[in-house]
Design a protein around this motif. Sequence first.
Motif, PDB file in Angstrom:
ATOM      1  N   ILE A 284       0.805  -1.225   0.000  1.00 25.26           N
ATOM      2  CA  ILE A 284       0.000   0.000   0.000  1.00 25.26           C
ATOM      3  C   ILE A 284       0.839   1.277   0.000  1.00 25.26           C
ATOM      4  O   ILE A 284       0.278   2.377   0.004  1.00 25.26           O
ATOM      5  CB  ILE A 284      -0.952   0.029   1.216  1.00 25.26           C
ATOM      6  CG1 ILE A 284      -0.154   0.125   2.529  1.00 25.26           C
ATOM      7  CG2 ILE A 284      -1.867  -1.176   1.212  1.00 25.26           C
ATOM      8  CD1 ILE A 284      -1.023   0.306   3.762  1.00 25.26           C
ATOM      9  N   GLN A 285       2.190   1.145  -0.020  1.00 26.06           N
ATOM     10  CA  GLN A 285       2.990   2.367   0.093  1.00 26.06           C
ATOM     11  C   GLN A 285       2.880   3.253  -1.135  1.00 26.06           C
ATOM     12  O   GLN A 285       2.987   4.467  -1.028  1.00 26.06           O
ATOM     13  CB  GLN A 285       4.446   2.034   0.388  1.00 26.06           C
ATOM     14  CG  GLN A 285       5.152   1.163  -0.625  1.00 26.06           C
ATOM     15  CD  GLN A 285       6.556   0.807  -0.171  1.00 26.06           C
ATOM     16  OE1 GLN A 285       7.351   1.675   0.190  1.00 26.06           O
ATOM     17  NE2 GLN A 285       6.865  -0.483  -0.143  1.00 26.06           N
ATOM     18  N   ASP A 286       2.663   2.692  -2.334  1.00 28.27           N
ATOM     19  CA  ASP A 286       2.440   3.505  -3.529  1.00 28.27           C
ATOM     20  C   ASP A 286       1.904   2.607  -4.636  1.00 28.27           C
ATOM     21  O   ASP A 286       1.820   1.381  -4.493  1.00 28.27           O
ATOM     22  CB  ASP A 286       3.723   4.227  -3.982  1.00 28.27           C
ATOM     23  CG  ASP A 286       4.896   3.283  -4.185  1.00 28.27           C
ATOM     24  OD1 ASP A 286       4.687   2.201  -4.763  1.00 28.27           O
ATOM     25  OD2 ASP A 286       6.014   3.619  -3.764  1.00 28.27           O
ATOM     26  N   SER A 287       1.541   3.221  -5.757  1.00 25.91           N
ATOM     27  CA  SER A 287       0.927   2.476  -6.856  1.00 25.91           C
ATOM     28  C   SER A 287       1.908   1.501  -7.501  1.00 25.91           C
ATOM     29  O   SER A 287       1.507   0.450  -8.002  1.00 25.91           O
ATOM     30  CB  SER A 287       0.395   3.451  -7.916  1.00 25.91           C
ATOM     31  OG  SER A 287       1.445   4.256  -8.434  1.00 25.91           O
ATOM     32  N   PHE A 288       3.189   1.855  -7.513  1.00 26.19           N
ATOM     33  CA  PHE A 288       4.181   0.965  -8.126  1.00 26.19           C
ATOM     34  C   PHE A 288       4.227  -0.377  -7.402  1.00 26.19           C
ATOM     35  O   PHE A 288       4.251  -1.440  -8.032  1.00 26.19           O
ATOM     36  CB  PHE A 288       5.557   1.622  -8.100  1.00 26.19           C
ATOM     37  CG  PHE A 288       6.658   0.748  -8.635  1.00 26.19           C
ATOM     38  CD1 PHE A 288       6.847   0.607  -9.990  1.00 26.19           C
ATOM     39  CD2 PHE A 288       7.496   0.060  -7.757  1.00 26.19           C
ATOM     40  CE1 PHE A 288       7.858  -0.205 -10.488  1.00 26.19           C
ATOM     41  CE2 PHE A 288       8.505  -0.749  -8.240  1.00 26.19           C
ATOM     42  CZ  PHE A 288       8.683  -0.883  -9.608  1.00 26.19           C
ATOM     43  N   HIS A 289       4.242  -0.339  -6.070  1.00 25.92           N
ATOM     44  CA  HIS A 289       4.260  -1.591  -5.313  1.00 25.92           C
ATOM     45  C   HIS A 289       2.919  -2.314  -5.416  1.00 25.92           C
ATOM     46  O   HIS A 289       2.869  -3.543  -5.326  1.00 25.92           O
ATOM     47  CB  HIS A 289       4.617  -1.307  -3.857  1.00 25.92           C
ATOM     48  CG  HIS A 289       6.046  -0.907  -3.660  1.00 25.92           C
ATOM     49  ND1 HIS A 289       6.487   0.382  -3.834  1.00 25.92           N
ATOM     50  CD2 HIS A 289       7.148  -1.632  -3.329  1.00 25.92           C
ATOM     51  CE1 HIS A 289       7.780   0.444  -3.609  1.00 25.92           C
ATOM     52  NE2 HIS A 289       8.211  -0.756  -3.294  1.00 25.92           N
ATOM     53  N   GLY A 290       1.846  -1.565  -5.629  1.00 27.24           N
ATOM     54  CA  GLY A 290       0.564  -2.202  -5.904  1.00 27.24           C
ATOM     55  C   GLY A 290       0.592  -2.977  -7.211  1.00 27.24           C
ATOM     56  O   GLY A 290       0.032  -4.075  -7.313  1.00 27.24           O
ATOM     57  N   GLN A 291       1.259  -2.426  -8.226  1.00 28.84           N
ATOM     58  CA  GLN A 291       1.421  -3.142  -9.489  1.00 28.84           C
ATOM     59  C   GLN A 291       2.251  -4.408  -9.297  1.00 28.84           C
ATOM     60  O   GLN A 291       1.965  -5.447  -9.905  1.00 28.84           O
ATOM     61  CB  GLN A 291       2.088  -2.229 -10.512  1.00 28.84           C
ATOM     62  CG  GLN A 291       1.240  -1.035 -10.934  1.00 28.84           C
ATOM     63  CD  GLN A 291       2.026  -0.056 -11.786  1.00 28.84           C
ATOM     64  OE1 GLN A 291       3.137  -0.323 -12.213  1.00 28.84           O
ATOM     65  NE2 GLN A 291       1.436   1.115 -12.031  1.00 28.84           N
TER      66      GLN A 291
ATOM     67  N   GLU B 136       7.157   1.795  10.268  1.00 30.41           N
ATOM     68  CA  GLU B 136       8.090   2.237   9.234  1.00 30.41           C
ATOM     69  C   GLU B 136       9.274   1.274   9.112  1.00 30.41           C
ATOM     70  O   GLU B 136       9.745   0.992   8.007  1.00 30.41           O
ATOM     71  CB  GLU B 136       8.589   3.651   9.544  1.00 30.41           C
ATOM     72  CG  GLU B 136       7.542   4.735   9.401  1.00 30.41           C
ATOM     73  CD  GLU B 136       7.030   4.869   7.971  1.00 30.41           C
ATOM     74  OE1 GLU B 136       7.827   4.628   7.038  1.00 30.41           O
ATOM     75  OE2 GLU B 136       5.847   5.205   7.803  1.00 30.41           O
TER      76      GLU B 136
ATOM     77  N   ARG C  81       8.110  -1.858   7.362  1.00 31.76           N
ATOM     78  CA  ARG C  81       8.013  -1.626   5.921  1.00 31.76           C
ATOM     79  C   ARG C  81       9.399  -1.564   5.281  1.00 31.76           C
ATOM     80  O   ARG C  81       9.609  -2.095   4.180  1.00 31.76           O
ATOM     81  CB  ARG C  81       7.256  -0.324   5.642  1.00 31.76           C
ATOM     82  CG  ARG C  81       7.030  -0.068   4.159  1.00 31.76           C
ATOM     83  CD  ARG C  81       6.140   1.106   3.918  1.00 31.76           C
ATOM     84  NE  ARG C  81       6.750   2.365   4.346  1.00 31.76           N
ATOM     85  CZ  ARG C  81       6.163   3.558   4.225  1.00 31.76           C
ATOM     86  NH1 ARG C  81       4.946   3.639   3.715  1.00 31.76           N
ATOM     87  NH2 ARG C  81       6.772   4.653   4.637  1.00 31.76           N
TER      88      ARG C  81
ATOM     89  N   SER D 251       9.601  -4.399   0.659  1.00 32.23           N
ATOM     90  CA  SER D 251      10.021  -4.480  -0.739  1.00 32.23           C
ATOM     91  C   SER D 251      11.311  -5.285  -0.819  1.00 32.23           C
ATOM     92  O   SER D 251      11.966  -5.546   0.186  1.00 32.23           O
ATOM     93  CB  SER D 251      10.224  -3.081  -1.336  1.00 32.23           C
ATOM     94  OG  SER D 251      11.194  -2.361  -0.610  1.00 32.23           O
TER      95      SER D 251
ATOM     96  N   GLN E 246      13.310   0.248 -13.560  1.00 30.88           N
ATOM     97  CA  GLN E 246      11.948   0.046 -13.092  1.00 30.88           C
ATOM     98  C   GLN E 246      11.456  -1.368 -13.364  1.00 30.88           C
ATOM     99  O   GLN E 246      10.727  -1.955 -12.559  1.00 30.88           O
ATOM    100  CB  GLN E 246      11.008   1.061 -13.745  1.00 30.88           C
ATOM    101  CG  GLN E 246      11.201   2.498 -13.261  1.00 30.88           C
ATOM    102  CD  GLN E 246      10.940   2.639 -11.775  1.00 30.88           C
ATOM    103  OE1 GLN E 246      11.872   2.585 -10.971  1.00 30.88           O
ATOM    104  NE2 GLN E 246       9.695   2.811 -11.399  1.00 30.88           N
TER     105      GLN E 246
END
Length: 474
Positions: A26-33, A363, A366, A371, A387
């Motif tokens: 949930i930290q950002d959209s990239f990790h959601g992808q 934190e 996480r 990641s 990326q």
Amino acid sequence: MSGFSQRLVLMFFLLLCGLGLLAGVIQDSFHGQAFLLAVVCLVLTWVILPRVTALLERMGAKRCCLLLICLCFLVKLAWVLLVQAPIEGDYATFWGYANSLATHEVIDSGRYIALFPHIFGYAEFLSLFLALFGSSPWVPVLLNVLLSVCSGYLLFQLCLDWFGQRAACGAILFWTFCPSQTMYNSLILSEPLYTTLMLAFLLLVSRLTACTKRVRMATAGVLAGVLLRLIQATRPIGVIWAIAVVLWLLFLALPHWQKGEGRALCSIFLPVMLAVYVLTGLLWQAHLEARIGEQPSTVPGYSLLVGFNQESAGCWNREDSDRLYQYSDQPGATAQWAQEQMKADALERITSGDIQYPTLIYEKLRGLLGSDDSCVGYLTSVVRHVQFFRLICNGYYYLLLMLALAGAVRLWKDRSGGACLLVPLYCEGLILAQMLVEVAGRYHYSLIPMLILLGWFQRQERLDQKLVRAFKRA
């Protein structure tokens, strides 16, 4: 009692790793992808892997192991041949000290090792090969490849003992194609060494659960104590394995007590292992002091101070680093004294009332588990499509986390008290320890094989047979 203790251990594992996965996704959209990629890979795993492992099973365990070990070697070797990383940062530190240890009995400027003694373990290991083959940057990366293959073999043997041949094939395949582990092999670092050592320790303990011979138990205790000391000397996590074995034998392995193995493990193996671990610690300290020319520190004051730095979320920061060297550079200061001052500063920070502990722990969790793309950051100067590599590293890691969480749920129903329970115990111990000290994404490296092992805790043959029959009917 053992059933309740086991459920408590697994519940805590599910909480820690589940929260780590959630914090990462949930930290950002990239990790959601990356999580969506992991879900797709999970489906493909269910579809493809049963057929692959069923075919490999026909070869027999020995031939299958040899084939997959060769595949692992080729994959790891291909990467280091294609990607040569510059020697810089922490990796230059290992490289410099290893070269110095290879050519000098007592090295110059040993203060840094005195402040961080665990650096010496891998540096001396590497120095043995540099003295033998020469000071070539190819030596450490090829060692990484060989150590990675050894880890793959140990994973195969562990899964073969615990879950069967199909699970063993799947485990080594997951290890072979793990992108982050493969990419780390281009760097000069201690992770491949201590991970191999801890898998060897786990296999040794696992195979003792069917043994009642006193001489063999005592011999294994000596070997286990030496392995623990080597792990501790390379990375201070040997004590976590020692604690995990004690907890497992006293609270989780009670079914083995009825058969006699548990009594032999507690009365012979455990005391011998702990005695050898303590004794070799004294010998190692003396050896280290002789090689670096001063007494090494025994206090992790710096790491504690960094671990409770709210502003840096427990990660490395310039302010705390400079403070350590200010203490160390004072006239007459020793490494032990400098670390004791850092410990006092850490206690002052902890009790200051300025730390929001729930936020800091979240934190740090996480940062540790959220990641798996730190390897890409270390290789940005030599790797294109950054990326893309970040995406596949995180997606693959999230897949392993999901499989491990599912394995922990399945393990909930098991009551054998087997050595596989050491896996979640170690994971919890490492995560909790990192909540007290400095964290970095690379520090979860040794959890990767644990996630793979736990992910295969299932009735794999039954699952594969059901899926194969379903495919045939379709």
